[in-house]
Every structure is written in C-alpha cells, then in structure tokens.
Scaffold this motif. Structure first.
Motif, PDB file in Angstrom:
ATOM      1  N   TYR A  84     -22.998  44.706   7.149  1.00 28.41           N
ATOM      2  CA  TYR A  84     -24.295  45.504   7.009  1.00 28.41           C
ATOM      3  C   TYR A  84     -25.442  44.717   7.508  1.00 28.41           C
ATOM      4  N   LEU A 100     -18.291  51.116   8.739  1.00 29.65           N
ATOM      5  CA  LEU A 100     -19.462  51.174   7.866  1.00 29.65           C
ATOM      6  C   LEU A 100     -19.989  52.825   7.893  1.00 29.65           C
ATOM      7  N   ASN A 125     -14.189  49.149  -4.090  1.00 27.41           N
ATOM      8  CA  ASN A 125     -15.356  49.636  -4.501  1.00 27.41           C
ATOM      9  C   ASN A 125     -14.951  51.299  -4.162  1.00 27.41           C
ATOM     10  N   GLY A 138     -22.141  51.846  -5.972  1.00 27.27           N
ATOM     11  CA  GLY A 138     -20.880  52.411  -5.601  1.00 27.27           C
ATOM     12  C   GLY A 138     -19.533  52.040  -6.455  1.00 27.27           C
ATOM     13  N   SER A 161     -15.648  56.778   1.109  1.00 26.99           N
ATOM     14  CA  SER A 161     -16.375  57.096   2.370  1.00 26.99           C
ATOM     15  C   SER A 161     -15.708  56.684   3.648  1.00 26.99           C
ATOM     16  N   LEU A 195     -16.923  54.177  -4.045  1.00 25.63           N
ATOM     17  CA  LEU A 195     -17.667  54.717  -3.070  1.00 25.63           C
ATOM     18  C   LEU A 195     -17.220  54.416  -1.607  1.00 25.63           C
ATOM     19  N   TRP A 196     -17.251  52.972  -1.456  1.00 28.79           N
ATOM     20  CA  TRP A 196     -16.747  52.639  -0.318  1.00 28.79           C
ATOM     21  C   TRP A 196     -15.514  52.985   0.284  1.00 28.79           C
ATOM     22  N   TYR A 215     -12.333  46.409   1.377  1.00 33.47           N
ATOM     23  CA  TYR A 215     -13.536  47.122   0.703  1.00 33.47           C
ATOM     24  C   TYR A 215     -13.616  46.802  -0.649  1.00 33.47           C
ATOM     25  N   ASP A 234     -23.270  56.929   4.736  1.00 36.26           N
ATOM     26  CA  ASP A 234     -23.657  57.099   3.462  1.00 36.26           C
ATOM     27  C   ASP A 234     -23.504  55.715   2.538  1.00 36.26           C
ATOM     28  N   VAL A 235     -22.772  54.810   3.149  1.00 44.17           N
ATOM     29  CA  VAL A 235     -22.579  53.599   2.441  1.00 44.17           C
ATOM     30  C   VAL A 235     -23.826  52.735   2.846  1.00 44.17           C
ATOM     31  N   LYS A 236     -24.193  52.884   4.235  1.00 41.49           N
ATOM     32  CA  LYS A 236     -25.264  51.989   4.521  1.00 41.49           C
ATOM     33  C   LYS A 236     -26.745  52.496   3.996  1.00 41.49           C
TER      34      LYS A 236
END
Length: 454
Positions: free
Chosen positions: A451, A373, A344, A173, A350, A346-347, A341, A376-378
C-alpha cells in the motif's frame, strides 16, 4: 463439545419449534459442521447437492439462532452450542429447552397436566433478572470466526480480575468490534446494565455522561414507579450497579497529524474521566475499541493494574480457512495466502471476493508472490494512514523500501534528524499496529508495504 449433547440439544430445539425431530440431512449438516467439514464435503457424504445442504443448513441456523438468543452460523455453531450446554449443564438432561432463559426476556415452559399456570411461580423456581440493555448502537456483524483464546482472556479480565478499563486494539479489519459483539453476547447476563456507544466526531464528554445518566435514572424510575429518585453523577451509578459499557471508535477522540493517542482539545476531559474510571472504587467495566487508544493505557500488563490492553492479531489457519470457504474458494491449502494477508478477516474476505469476481488462478497467485490490494482495503488503510504524523510517515517510507527488518541503530542512521525522538515514533506506530517488532528489529507486513509503495 460433545457431539451427542449437541445433537440432542439441536433436536430438542427443532422439535419445540417445528414439531418435528431433526431429519437425516439436518443431523448430517450439524455433525459435519461440528467436525469442521464444508458443505461440499457434507453434501458428498450425504449424496445430495451442495446447494441443498446450504439451504437446509441456513434454515437450521435460523431456528437455532431464534431459540438460543444469539446469531448462529456455520462458522460459530460449535462455540455457541458448546457455551449453551456448558452454562446449562446441570439442567440439560432433564429440562426442556424453553425453560432456559436464553433470550433477553424470560420464557415459560409448556404446560403439562401437573405444571402450574405460566404466571404462577413455584416455591423452588426463581426467574433470573433481565439486565437493562441499550445495545441499539451495537452492530450486527453476521458470522463470527473462532477467537476462543481472546474471548477467554477478556472474560477472565472482566469477571474474575474485575478490570475497570480494557482497551481492544488492532489494525483496521482485524475483528476488534466483532470480538466485542461476541463478548457481549457471552457475558451480558452478568451485569445489571450493559450499554454500547459509538464515539462520533461530536460526542463531548458532557453529552456522553448526560446520556448515560438519563438512561440510568429512567431505568430506576421504571423499576421503582412509586418513588422519584434524584439523578446521580455517572460514577455513582457505576458504583451502585454492575455495568459493562463498550465505547467503539474511540480513535475519534484523538488528533490527526500527531503521535497516537493525543486528545483533540475539545476531548481533553476524557483523559480525566478515564483516570477516574481507573482510580475510583466501583464495580463496572469500560471496554474501549479503536485503532488508537489513550496514551495513559499501557500495553504492558500488570497483575494489580485494573487497566488491560488486548491487541488483536490475525486469525489462526483453521478459522481463516473457514472465511475463504464461506467466500467460495476451492478446497486447497490456503496457508500461504492466509499468512500473506496475516489472517486479517477483512483483508481475506476482500481478496477472496476479488479472486472470485476476476476468476484469478489462485495457484498462480500463490506462486508469484502477488499481493492483491482491493479498493475497500485501500480505502480503510488510507483512513488510518491519514491520521499519521509527518515523523511517522517518514519512518514508514523508510521501512517500506527495505527488504529485511531494520534494527533501531540502522533506522537512526537513515533518519538522524529524529535521533532520540525515533523511539517515540516507533512506539506510536506499534500502538497503531502498523509496524511490527521481531526481536530487536522493525518491519512492515507485505500488504502494508504494498500500500505504501503505490
């Protein structure tokens, strides 16, 4: 980028496309965007609704995209127009936009009473060659958020240092593929051939080489229809032509359950191939993108080494704030959220989507040190962590429970069965960008820790 030049360029493009000059709102949107204003701020200054500004802006970016030959959006218009002006600076004042070769095929300027027909070349005009391109597997990723230093580094390595093998690495990401797409758009005309391939789970070396050899031989037949050139080995084509070849998802070459970069048995031949790319003399460059990279590619830069590694980290505050604005978060200081975050992309996208859909109070979120969290990140982190060896999972489990970074000696005390092997495990985790080093200590980012503790 000079604002006056940008407005002049945009006005020329819009006029050639529509027959109308930039109107006041289009000009205000472009000027405000270059000055890093939001649609909300531009609309307020112009006394119109934000939705009207967004609609006009979207139409303007579409026109600019078509004429400049690459995707233009609010987030990258500064860099795209700035680069175009820089590359054409000697012609910009006097030449119509349509005479620039901005697209993959050369375009002709409109006829004037004194100009020759479009198919007639003048003695002082030379059409640039169009490179052979196979970008069918290159993704269309939409908006690009500023990574000027990384683009400059890669461009220098490829065009000036003549590097033969470059690895772009970073956690899922972080924007590795987006950066490579932007790089291709920026330097593609510097090569005879440019090819993008995504490595899938069945891509053997022989299949990959034959695919490229066929592409080269077919192109040569088209260029020289009267002759029948004999197909060469791949390395001969790389010596004969200046090629840029991008291999995405190279982590599919490596085994799960092992330390980073160990080839699957059926892909061991790639090791020799990459060594060949490094050692033999040729004029081409391979760019490898993935969560993992071959072990033989060192992350320590050497001036005389034709191999380089660029580890991508998070976006800076300004670029990251553009993501949050584009995803509809209000105009407040998001530096804490961005830091949490790690910039990032993507993070951030999301979590911004999750905040919008749930209607979460962002101020409360920042005050309570809460780490959301999204699913999709997980899912993506699960894919990456599923590749880990048991030894790596042991070390991550220890670091996840710590509140402070741990020195190597402390880690040895907590995991004495690894002892000297611990340094190899830590090196592997660093190469996967799951563990970070602060001076002589190791730690996990808050989101990774969250996570792992689920």
């Amino acid at each position: 980028m000079n604002l006056k030049e940008a407005l002049k360029l945009a006005d020329k493009i819009v006029f050639e496309k529509t027959g109308q000059h930039l109107d006041d709102l289009q000009e205000a949107i472009l000027q405000g965007t270059i000055q890093r204003e939001t649609y909300k701020e531009i609309a307020k200054d112009f006394d119109c609704s934000e939705s009207s500004a967004r609609k006009v802006g979207s139409a303007l970016w579409e026109i600019l995209s078509e004429e400049l030959g690459e995707e233009v959006s609010k987030s990258n218009v500064r860099s795209v127009m700035g680069r175009f002006i820089f590359e054409n600076v000697s012609n910009f004042e006097n030449v119509a936009i349509s005479s620039f070769n901005t697209c993959e095929q050369p375009r002709h300027p409109p006829n004037t009473p004194n100009s020759p027909p479009p198919n007639q070349e003048t003695s002082n005009t030379k059409q640039p060659e169009t490179p052979h391109q196979d970008l069918s597997e290159m993704p269309d990723l939409g908006a690009f958020y500023d990574r000027t230093p990384e683009l400059e580094t890669l461009t220098t390595w490829i065009l000036q240092a003549q590097c033969r093998l470059i690895a772009i690495t970073g956690i899922s990401g972080i924007g590795k593929t987006s950066l490579a797409v932007q790089l291709v758009q920026q330097i593609k005309n510097q090569f005879d051939y440019i090819i993008w391939r995504t490595i899938n789970v069945s891509h053997t070396l022989d299949e990959f080489q034959q695919e490229l050899i066929q592409l080269f031989s077919q192109s040569e037949k088209l260029d020289s229809p009267t002759t029948k050139p004999k197909p060469l080995s791949l390395i001969k084509y790389l010596q004969k032509h200046r090629c840029l070849i991008i291999l995405d998802d190279v982590h599919n070459l490596f085994s799960s359950g092992e330390l980073a970069g160990k080839y699957k048995p059926e892909y061991e031949e790639y090791r020799l191939f990459f060594k060949q790319i490094e050692k033999l003399s040729h004029q081409s460059c391979f760019v490898l993108i993935g969560w993992e990279q071959p072990r033989e590619i060192s992350q320590i830069e050497s001036q005389n080494n034709p191999i380089r590694t660029l580890q991508i980290t998070g976006l800076d505050i300004v670029a990251a704030q553009e993501i949050l604005r584009d995803y509809g978060l209000a105009e407040i200081d998001y530096s804490i959220l961005i830091h949490r975050y790690q910039g990032n992309p993507l993070w951030l996208k999301s979590v911004a989507t999750l905040i919008q859909e749930l209607g979460v109070n962002v101020t409360d979120l920042l005050q309570n040190d809460t780490i959301l969290l999204p699913e999709d990140v997980k899912d993506i982190l699960r894919q990456q962590c599923d590749r880990l060896s048991d030894r790596e999972k042991q070390i991550l489990s220890i670091l996840a429970r710590e509140t402070q970074p741990l020195k190597l000696a402390k880690l040895i005390d907590k995991q004495p069965n690894l002892d000297l092997e611990l340094v190899n495990v830590l090196q592997s985790l660093q190469r996967r960008c799951l563990v970070e080093k602060i001076e002589n200590s190791f730690w996990l980012s808050p989101l990774i820790k969250q996570y792992l503790l689920l």
